[in-house]
Write a protein that holds these residues in place. Structure first.
Motif, PDB file in Angstrom:
ATOM      1  N   THR A 199       0.825  -1.201   0.000  1.00 30.20           N
ATOM      2  CA  THR A 199       0.000   0.000   0.000  1.00 30.20           C
ATOM      3  C   THR A 199       0.867   1.263   0.000  1.00 30.20           C
ATOM      4  O   THR A 199       0.572   2.218  -0.719  1.00 30.20           O
ATOM      5  N   VAL A 200       1.933   1.240   0.789  1.00 30.63           N
ATOM      6  CA  VAL A 200       2.833   2.406   0.794  1.00 30.63           C
ATOM      7  C   VAL A 200       3.361   2.651  -0.610  1.00 30.63           C
ATOM      8  O   VAL A 200       3.354   3.783  -1.114  1.00 30.63           O
ATOM      9  N   MET A 201       3.801   1.587  -1.260  1.00 28.47           N
ATOM     10  CA  MET A 201       4.400   1.762  -2.585  1.00 28.47           C
ATOM     11  C   MET A 201       3.375   2.248  -3.602  1.00 28.47           C
ATOM     12  O   MET A 201       3.688   3.056  -4.469  1.00 28.47           O
ATOM     13  N   GLN A 202       2.155   1.770  -3.469  1.00 29.00           N
ATOM     14  CA  GLN A 202       1.112   2.236  -4.391  1.00 29.00           C
ATOM     15  C   GLN A 202       0.842   3.721  -4.198  1.00 29.00           C
ATOM     16  O   GLN A 202       0.756   4.480  -5.160  1.00 29.00           O
ATOM     17  N   ILE A 203       0.701   4.123  -2.947  1.00 32.40           N
ATOM     18  CA  ILE A 203       0.459   5.540  -2.675  1.00 32.40           C
ATOM     19  C   ILE A 203       1.620   6.358  -3.214  1.00 32.40           C
ATOM     20  O   ILE A 203       1.437   7.355  -3.908  1.00 32.40           O
ATOM     21  N   HIS A 204       2.806   5.891  -2.918  1.00 30.81           N
ATOM     22  CA  HIS A 204       3.979   6.667  -3.291  1.00 30.81           C
ATOM     23  C   HIS A 204       4.082   6.836  -4.805  1.00 30.81           C
ATOM     24  O   HIS A 204       4.433   7.896  -5.298  1.00 30.81           O
ATOM     25  N   ALA A 205       3.750   5.784  -5.523  1.00 33.96           N
ATOM     26  CA  ALA A 205       3.906   5.851  -6.973  1.00 33.96           C
ATOM     27  C   ALA A 205       2.749   6.585  -7.655  1.00 33.96           C
ATOM     28  O   ALA A 205       2.954   7.270  -8.655  1.00 33.96           O
ATOM     29  N   PHE A 206       1.558   6.451  -7.101  1.00 39.44           N
ATOM     30  CA  PHE A 206       0.415   6.928  -7.892  1.00 39.44           C
ATOM     31  C   PHE A 206      -0.374   8.085  -7.286  1.00 39.44           C
ATOM     32  O   PHE A 206      -1.169   8.713  -7.969  1.00 39.44           O
ATOM     33  N   GLU A 207      -0.220   8.348  -6.004  1.00 39.94           N
ATOM     34  CA  GLU A 207      -1.052   9.388  -5.398  1.00 39.94           C
ATOM     35  C   GLU A 207      -0.356  10.752  -5.437  1.00 39.94           C
ATOM     36  O   GLU A 207       0.862  10.836  -5.568  1.00 39.94           O
ATOM     37  N   GLU A 208      -1.188  11.784  -5.257  1.00 42.54           N
ATOM     38  CA  GLU A 208      -0.623  13.139  -5.241  1.00 42.54           C
ATOM     39  C   GLU A 208       0.269  13.331  -4.003  1.00 42.54           C
ATOM     40  O   GLU A 208       0.269  12.495  -3.115  1.00 42.54           O
ATOM     41  N   PRO A 209       1.005  14.447  -3.942  1.00 43.10           N
ATOM     42  CA  PRO A 209       1.920  14.641  -2.807  1.00 43.10           C
ATOM     43  C   PRO A 209       1.202  14.620  -1.454  1.00 43.10           C
ATOM     44  O   PRO A 209      -0.002  14.881  -1.381  1.00 43.10           O
ATOM     45  N   GLY A 210       1.930  14.332  -0.412  1.00 41.46           N
ATOM     46  CA  GLY A 210       1.366  14.255   0.944  1.00 41.46           C
ATOM     47  C   GLY A 210       2.036  13.109   1.674  1.00 41.46           C
ATOM     48  O   GLY A 210       2.357  12.091   1.064  1.00 41.46           O
ATOM     49  N   ASP A 211       2.235  13.268   2.960  1.00 37.86           N
ATOM     50  CA  ASP A 211       2.971  12.258   3.708  1.00 37.86           C
ATOM     51  C   ASP A 211       2.079  11.109   4.162  1.00 37.86           C
ATOM     52  O   ASP A 211       0.862  11.227   4.206  1.00 37.86           O
ATOM     53  N   ILE A 212       2.749   9.993   4.494  1.00 37.13           N
ATOM     54  CA  ILE A 212       2.034   8.762   4.861  1.00 37.13           C
ATOM     55  C   ILE A 212       2.308   8.435   6.325  1.00 37.13           C
ATOM     56  O   ILE A 212       3.446   8.532   6.786  1.00 37.13           O
ATOM     57  N   LEU A 213       1.278   8.035   7.033  1.00 38.05           N
ATOM     58  CA  LEU A 213       1.445   7.561   8.411  1.00 38.05           C
ATOM     59  C   LEU A 213       0.874   6.153   8.505  1.00 38.05           C
ATOM     60  O   LEU A 213      -0.283   5.919   8.155  1.00 38.05           O
ATOM     61  N   VAL A 214       1.712   5.208   8.958  1.00 40.74           N
ATOM     62  CA  VAL A 214       1.292   3.812   9.061  1.00 40.74           C
ATOM     63  C   VAL A 214       1.226   3.427  10.533  1.00 40.74           C
ATOM     64  O   VAL A 214       2.158   3.721  11.288  1.00 40.74           O
ATOM     65  N   PHE A 215       0.153   2.774  10.932  1.00 42.74           N
ATOM     66  CA  PHE A 215       0.056   2.295  12.308  1.00 42.74           C
ATOM     67  C   PHE A 215       0.326   0.799  12.379  1.00 42.74           C
ATOM     68  O   PHE A 215      -0.420   0.000  11.810  1.00 42.74           O
TER      69      PHE A 215
END
Ligand code: ADP
Ligand code: MG
Length: 686
Positions: free
Chosen positions: A238-254
């Motif tokens: 999921t991180v990699m998908q967001i990173h490759a395809f989503e607009e800018p913005g940081d990710i927080l994983v729990f």
């Protein structure tokens, strides 16, 4: 910068550019931070807070995470002089938060950390005679109450993160309720993030509630279609998908804990390294309690800048529950929620308290999702199905007091002079069974006498910021001439596991560990590892070479130093004699942990004596399947394990803890039969 001509107090009130706390000119950084602070949602609510605060002894403040409660309210109270020359305390359930917030507030006030603003956590005090505002863990405030029952040095006490309902905060509630009666000059602010404020309103009858709206943008929720078999791998994906395809913005994983956070960080870094410049840079940052402060500060650093193709970078933080409410990280747009966290649970019948990876509550899930919508509309990826959210998650987690071993709490309450525990005004009273267990444990440990009164030993135990079993080891160590060894051991047992076993280096790590391993038990292995560290002058390099975590070892050394100070203060001699040391160490351990003893039933099959629980030796232990053993920890994963195990002689049990080994209350097992034979043998000898 020009030197100021006058530093008279009159001038500082006129001159807005002079910091009244330091009499120095405000820095530019102060001005910049001040601008940021004024944009926080709490700022508009301050006049209303002021009114309520002045009219009431207790105020309840509820606000979204990130609205500015923790950083701004204590400062406001301080600046207004509402503590009337006394200190302002602000409690935090987590050490990390206490340190990090104190540091931030010191910056915001343009003062040096440890001066006007300080913090206090177990084994570390960063505050002094100039301190006016102190962030401290709830546990530390409770400790202070033991020597100063009316908490006289504080003018205002803020119980922050009250929604977390930690054990110590819950006890503080009851305590402060009594203190408020005695001290009409004391004011209390209860601050909370989520919606469970009704409980507090019911508890502090006349307290008004102030709600601070946060900046809340909509958060789009995504569930998995089917239950995830491997949530760590799902996280990486999921991180990699967001990173490759989503607009800018940081990710927080729990996620749930240090180990899986570190390993998942590695996996994500490996995946990210495969991308070319057609995606931005990704910085992957872990966050958990035992991380050293400098590393924790990394979460506040800006995301990596644009790459050679002009694509902006992204920050990805992998955190435990800490980031749910305790620490606010700006710029988060995407949240990935594993749906799990490590939770304490206690079974009084089995007498075991353990940390279990368990499903979070719906309230937690909402809170986690909310972390995505602070800066702009966000997205939350739940790594579980919508059906399980609705059907399997509970509405909210039970308060810690209902999930804990209360021996330590009961001891503290006794010290606080609360004789009748039944009448103590708990916000949620623990079960009578748990209370009985706690009293019984303290009695077995001889902290309480037959009448339930505190003994001298109990008083000594309460002086150490440790569980009573561990304090007991230090107190009794002169009898067994193993003071230095017990200090090493207790310091290590209060630290995370120091033995590193990196993937692809397992053999080298095991070989390094084997130098410390003692066949009599893992406790001695820990003592040896610490002694090695000490002999080598506490060198981090030596740690790395020996596959010991240098941070853990340094932390243990700091704890040990503090324990030595305490021992000296209490006049407990530190005596060590190498003669018969292995036996003496294990006898000393039994003095505190006689309730954690197992007997071998079959090959690798052990049974706890009184509770009749089947357990297995944890793969990390180095003892060779002894017939009898004392253990430090009960670990519940797919299997029931005991960790940190030492072999013992059953005769020692009868000799050291006859009060506990009154076998009439034990179930019939082989272990009982053997113990009975030893006792009978002794009796006929007499
Ligand atoms: P609350 O207690 O209401 O959740 P805080 O007072 O902790 O809010 O945080 C308010 C804001 O202060 C955060 O959104 C963040 O911008 C900033 N902040 C807090 N702590 C730090 C820190 N250690 N470093 C940088 N910024 C911080
Ligand atoms: Mg806060």
């Amino acid at each position: 910068m020009k030197r100021l001509r006058s530093r008279s107090p009159a001038r500082k009130t006129i001159n807005q550019s002079i910091n009244p706390f330091t009499n120095k000119q405000y820095s530019n950084k102060y001005r910049k931070l001040r601008e940021e602070r004024e944009k926080l949602p709490i700022f508009d609510a301050l006049p209303q807070f002021d009114k309520m605060f002045n009219k009431n002894q207790v105020v309840i403040l509820q606000g979204e995470t990130g609205s500015g409660k923790t950083t701004q309210i204590p400062q406001y109270i301080l600046e207004k002089g509402y503590a009337k020359g006394k200190l302002v305390a602000c409690t935090q359930p987590r050490r990390v938060a206490a340190m990090s917030v104190a540091k931030r507030v010191a910056e915001e006030m343009d003062v040096e950390l440890g001066q006007q603003v300080g913090y206090s956590i177990r084994f570390e005090e960063c505050a002094g005679p100039n301190t006016l505002l102190k962030y401290l863990t709830d546990g530390m405030l409770l400790r202070e109450a033991m020597t100063d029952p009316t908490l006289d040095k504080y003018g205002v006490i803020i119980l922050d993160e009250a929604h977390e309902r930690t054990l110590s905060t819950d006890i503080l509630f009851g305590l402060l309720k009594e203190v408020l009666q005695k001290r009409k000059d004391l004011k209390v602010v209860v601050m909370s993030a989520t919606l469970d404020t009704e409980k507090f309103l019911g508890y502090f009858k006349n307290a008004p509630l102030l709600t601070v709206p946060g900046r809340l943008y909509p958060v789009e929720l995504f569930y998995t279609e089917f239950p995830e078999e491997d949530y760590l791998w799902a996280t990486v994906r999921t991180v990699m998908q967001i990173h490759a395809f989503e607009e800018p913005g940081d990710i927080l994983v729990f996620l749930t804990g240090e180990e899986e956070i570190e390993s998942t960080c590695d996996s994500i870094r490996k995946e990210a390294a495969r991308y070319k410049d057609n995606v931005g840079k990704l910085s992957v940052i872990p966050l958990y309690s035992s991380l050293p402060p400098a590393m924790q500060q990394k979460i506040f650093e800006p995301a990596p800048e644009v790459n050679s193709n002009g694509i902006p970078g992204r920050k990805c933080i992998l955190s435990t529950n800490i980031a749910e409410t305790s620490l606010t990280i700006d710029g988060i747009v995407f949240v990935i929620d594993s749906g799990l966290s490590k939770q304490k649970c206690y079974n009084p019948r089995m007498r075991v308290e353990s940390l279990l990876v368990s499903p979070i509550s719906r309230a937690s899930a909402k809170q986690r999702a909310g972390r995505a919508g602070r800066t702009r509309p966000g997205k939350c990826y739940r790594l579980y199905t919508e059906k399980s959210y609705k059907r399997e998650l509970v509405e909210s987690t039970a308060p810690e007091i209902l999930r804990s071993n209360l021996a330590n709490v009961v001891l503290q309450l006794k010290i606080l002079g609360i004789e009748n525990l039944v009448d103590f005004d708990f916000i949620d009273p623990p079960s009578p069974e748990t209370m009985m267990r706690a009293l019984e444990t303290l009695h077995y440990l001889r902290a309480l006498d037959d009448e339930g009164e505190l003994t001298e030993e109990g008083r000594l135990m309460s002086e150490f910021p440790l569980d009573p079993e561990l304090s007991k080891l230090l107190i009794i160590s002169p009898k067994y001439s193993c003071g230095e060894e017990m200090l090493n051991l207790v310091a290590m047992l209060t630290s995370p596991n120091p033995f590193l076993r990196p993937r692809d280096h397992e053999d080298a790590a095991d070989k390094a560990k084997s130098k410390f391993v003692n066949k009599d038990g893992d406790h001695i292995t820990l003592i040896n590892a610490y002694q090695g560290f000490e002999n080598e002058g506490r060198q981090p390099y030596w740690c790395s070479k020996n596959f010991l975590n240098p941070r853990t070892m340094r932390g243990a050394a700091e704890i040990r130093d503090q324990l030595v100070v305490k021992m000296n203060k209490l006049d407990i001699p530190i005596i060590s004699n190498k003669h018969n040391i292995s036996e003496n160490i294990r006898k000393c351990i039994i003095s505190g942990f006689f309730m954690q003893v197992v007997h071998k039933e079959k090959a690798n099959f052990y049974m706890t004596l009184k509770e009749k629980q089947h357990v297995a030796l944890h793969p990390s232990t180095g003892v060779m399947r002894p017939d009898w053993a004392v253990y430090h920890e009960y670990v519940l994963t797919s299997k029931k394990y005991i960790r940190i195990v030492s072999s013992i002689n059953p005769e020692w049990l009868i000799e050291i803890a006859p009060q506990y080994f009154d076998l009439s209350h034990f179930p019939d097992t082989n272990g009982k039969k053997l113990l009975q034979e030893i006792i009978d043998g002794k009796n006929t000898q007499k």
